[in-house]
Enzyme design. Structure first.
Site, short mmCIF file in Angstrom:
data_model
loop_
_atom_site.label_atom_id
_atom_site.label_comp_id
_atom_site.label_asym_id
_atom_site.label_seq_id
_atom_site.Cartn_x
_atom_site.Cartn_y
_atom_site.Cartn_z
N CYS A 247 92.63 103.46 52.51
CA CYS A 247 92.51 102.22 53.29
C CYS A 247 93.58 102.15 54.38
O CYS A 247 93.28 101.85 55.54
CB CYS A 247 92.61 101.02 52.35
N HIS B 35 96.45 94.63 52.63
CA HIS B 35 97.68 95.20 53.19
C HIS B 35 97.98 94.55 54.55
O HIS B 35 97.08 94.03 55.22
CB HIS B 35 97.53 96.70 53.44
N1 LIG Z 1 91.52 100.22 45.37
C1 LIG Z 1 91.73 100.42 46.65
O1 LIG Z 1 92.20 99.55 47.38
C2 LIG Z 1 91.35 101.72 47.29
C3 LIG Z 1 91.20 101.73 48.68
C4 LIG Z 1 90.81 102.92 49.29
C5 LIG Z 1 90.63 104.07 48.55
N2 LIG Z 1 90.82 104.02 47.19
C6 LIG Z 1 90.59 105.27 46.45
O2 LIG Z 1 89.30 105.18 45.84
C7 LIG Z 1 89.30 105.92 44.61
C8 LIG Z 1 88.90 104.98 43.49
O3 LIG Z 1 89.86 103.95 43.42
P1 LIG Z 1 89.52 102.52 42.80
O4 LIG Z 1 90.58 101.60 43.27
O5 LIG Z 1 88.10 102.17 43.04
O6 LIG Z 1 89.74 102.81 41.26
P2 LIG Z 1 89.32 101.89 40.03
O7 LIG Z 1 90.27 102.18 38.95
O8 LIG Z 1 89.11 100.49 40.48
O9 LIG Z 1 87.88 102.47 39.65
C9 LIG Z 1 87.70 103.74 39.12
C10 LIG Z 1 86.49 103.73 38.21
O10 LIG Z 1 86.30 105.05 37.72
C11 LIG Z 1 86.08 104.98 36.31
N3 LIG Z 1 86.49 106.25 35.69
C12 LIG Z 1 87.66 106.57 35.07
N4 LIG Z 1 87.62 107.84 34.65
C13 LIG Z 1 86.42 108.34 35.02
C14 LIG Z 1 85.79 109.61 34.87
N5 LIG Z 1 86.40 110.64 34.27
N6 LIG Z 1 84.56 109.77 35.39
C15 LIG Z 1 83.92 108.73 36.02
N7 LIG Z 1 84.47 107.51 36.17
C16 LIG Z 1 85.71 107.33 35.68
C17 LIG Z 1 86.87 103.78 35.84
O11 LIG Z 1 86.34 103.28 34.62
C18 LIG Z 1 86.67 102.81 37.00
O12 LIG Z 1 85.51 102.01 36.84
C19 LIG Z 1 90.70 106.51 44.48
O13 LIG Z 1 90.70 107.78 45.08
C20 LIG Z 1 91.55 105.57 45.31
O14 LIG Z 1 92.74 106.15 45.78
C21 LIG Z 1 91.14 102.87 46.54
#
Ligand SMILES: NC(=O)c1ccc[n+]([C@@H]2O[C@H](COP(=O)([O-])OP(=O)(O)OC[C@H]3O[C@@H](n4cnc5c(N)ncnc54)[C@H](O)[C@@H]3O)[C@@H](O)[C@H]2O)c1
Length: 350
Positions: A143, A223
Site C-alpha cells: 500500500c 497511512h
Molecule cells: N493489510 C494491509 O493493509 C495490506 C496492504 C497491502 C498489502 N498487504 C499484503 O497483502 C497480503 C495479505 O495481507 P492481509 O493484510 O490481507 O493479511 P490477513 O492476515 O488479513 O489475511 C490473510 C488471510 O490468509 C489466511 N491464511 C493464513 N495462512 C494461510 C495459508 N497457508 N493458506 C491460505 N490462506 C492462509 C488467513 O486466515 C487470512 O484470512 C500480505 O502480503 C500483505 O503484506 C496488506
C-alpha cells in the site's frame, strides 16, 4: 484466451483477499471461481453462502467442515478451474505457493508482503502494466509503495521531479486484528533509513530518486505520508495539482470541506457508500500542498486496506492478456470500482 471471462481464484480471504474477491465480482470481464483459506470461523462463514469456499491446506478441510463451513474441496481442485490466482496469504506464505501455482499452469499475483525476487516483477498499473503482459506471475507492491509510485511518477511524468524525501506514518494494525495486535500509546520508528518503501518503489520505477523514513503509530486505519520534493524548476501549486490529476487514482481532499484528519476521510467513504468504506485513491490535501520556488511540500492519506485493489484487478488483466492496453484496463477497473478524483461537489472542487 479461449474464454470470454478470465476465471480467478483468491487464496487467503483476509483484509486484502476479501476486497480482491469483491472487486473481481464487480468486473464484467472476470469471474470469481472461489476463495480459499484455512480458518473455520466468522471470517469465512460470512462469505460461504455466496462464494465457493475451498481449503488452502488439505489438513484444514476436515476442521473447516466440522465447524460447519460448506467447503467445496481443496485448493488444488480450485486451481484446476482457473486462469489466475491472487495470493493474499500473510507475508512470506505466498512465496511457498508459487511452485504449486506453476504446477497447475495458473498465473499468479502476489501482494506486497512478498519479496520482489519471488516473481522478478513488481507492479503498479500506471507505471509498468505493459511489462507484466503475458507474464506468469507478478507482485502488486504494498500500500505504501503503491501510493509512493502513483504520486512520484505523476510528478516525474510532468517533468517536475528531481528528488523526493518522505516520512511515512503507518497504521499500527488493521481494524479486524486490533483486539490482539498493534501498538498502544506509542510510536515505533522503523529501525533503518531508508525505510524499505523507498527501495521498493524503485523495483517498479528504478529512476526515482526517493528516500523514505517510516514509523508505526497507534491508530488502526490508514497511512499518512509527508513529502518534501525538489522540483526540476520552480512551479506553481496549480501546476503541481495538474500533474497529479494525470493519474486517475489520485484524488483531492480539502481541509475547507471539513476533511481535517484521517477519520474524516474514512467517514466520508462510508457516507459515499463505498464497499467497507474503502478508498482506492491516494487522497492528497489540495489546500495544504505548497509549492515554493523549486520546493514542493504535500501530504496525503493512503487507505492501506484498499489502495492496492485496483492495481490487483489490472494485474489480472495484464497477466491473462485480457487487455493489452494499460489505459483501457485502468479505465475499466476505475469505472467498475467507482474510482474518482473529486469526492465532493462545490467551490473547492477544481
Ligand atoms: N493489510 C494491509 O493493509 C495490506 C496492504 C497491502 C498489502 N498487504 C499484503 O497483502 C497480503 C495479505 O495481507 P492481509 O493484510 O490481507 O493479511 P490477513 O492476515 O488479513 O489475511 C490473510 C488471510 O490468509 C489466511 N491464511 C493464513 N495462512 C494461510 C495459508 N497457508 N493458506 C491460505 N490462506 C492462509 C488467513 O486466515 C487470512 O484470512 C500480505 O502480503 C500483505 O503484506 C496488506
Amino acid at each position: 484466451m479461449a474464454r470470454e471471462k478470465v476465471r480467478v481464484a483468491v487464496n487467503g480471504y483476509g483484509v486484502i483477499g476479501k476486497r480482491v474477491a469483491g472487486a473481481v465480482l464487480a468486473q464484467p470481464d472476470m469471474e470469481l471461481a472461489g476463495v480459499a483459506d484455512v480458518v473455520s470461523d466468522y471470517r469465512i462463514k460470512a462469505v460461504a453462502e455466496d462464494i465457493a469456499v475451498y481449503a488452502s491446506l488439505p489438513e484444514k478441510l476436515p476442521e473447516m467442515r466440522a465447524a460447519g463451513v460448506p467447503v467445496k474441496g481443496n485448493l488444488h481442485e480450485l486451481l484446476e478451474t482457473v486462469d489466475v490466482v491472487v495470493d493474499c496469504t500473510p507475508a512470506g506464505i505466498g512465496a511457498k505457493n508459487l511452485e504449486r501455482y506453476r504446477e497447475h499452469g495458473v498465473r499468479a499475483i502476489f501482494q506486497g508482503g512478498e519479496k520482489h525476487a519471488l516473481t522478478g516483477h513488481s507492479f503498479v498499473a500506471s507505471e509498468n502494466y505493459a511489462s507484466a503482459l503475458g507474464r506468469d506471475s507478478t507482485r502488486v507492491v504494498s500500500c505504501n509503495t503503491t501510493a509512493t509510485v502513483r504520486t512520484l511518477t505523476a510528478l516525474r511524468n510532468a517533468g517536475l521531479l528531481k528528488k523526493a524525501r518522505g516520512v511515512l506514518i503507518r497504521r499500527a494494525t488493521d481494524p479486524w486484528e486490533s483486539d490482539h495486535s498493534g501498538v498502544m500509546n506509542t510510536v515505533v520508528p522503523e529501525g533503518r533509513i531508508p525505510s524499505h518503501q523507498g527501495p521498493d518503489a524503485q523495483t517498479v520505477a528504478p529512476d526515482l530518486d526517493v528516500v523514505t523514513i517510516a514509523a508505526k503509530a497507534a491508530h488502526t486505519q490508514s497511512h499518512s505520508h509527508y513529502w518534501i520534493v525538489e522540483l526540476t524548476r520552480p512551479a506553481s501549486g496549480e501546476e503541481v495539482l495538474e500533474a497529479f490529476r494525470a493519474n486517475s487514482r489520485i484524488a483531492f481532499i480539502r481541509m475547507s470541506d471539513g476533511i481535517v484528519a484521517l477519520n474524516s476521510t474514512i467517514e466520508l467513504m462510508k457516507d459515499l457508500g463505498r464497499p467497507r468504506g474503502d478508498m482506492y485513491e491516494v487522497a492528497i490535501w489540495a489546500d495544504v500542498l505548497k509549492a515554493e520556488g523549486n520546493e514542493l511540500f504535500y501530504t496525503y492519506q493512503v487507505d492501506n486496506q484498499a489502495v492496492v485493489i485496483p492495481e490487483t484487478i489490472d494485474a489480472i488483466r495484464a497477466l491473462s492478456g485480457l487487455e493489452p492496453d494499460p489505459l483501457a484496463s485502468i479505465r475499466r477497473t476505475d469505472e467498475a470500482l467507482g474510482v474518482r478524483q473529486e469526492f465532493l461537489q462545490g467551490p473547492g472542487a477544481a
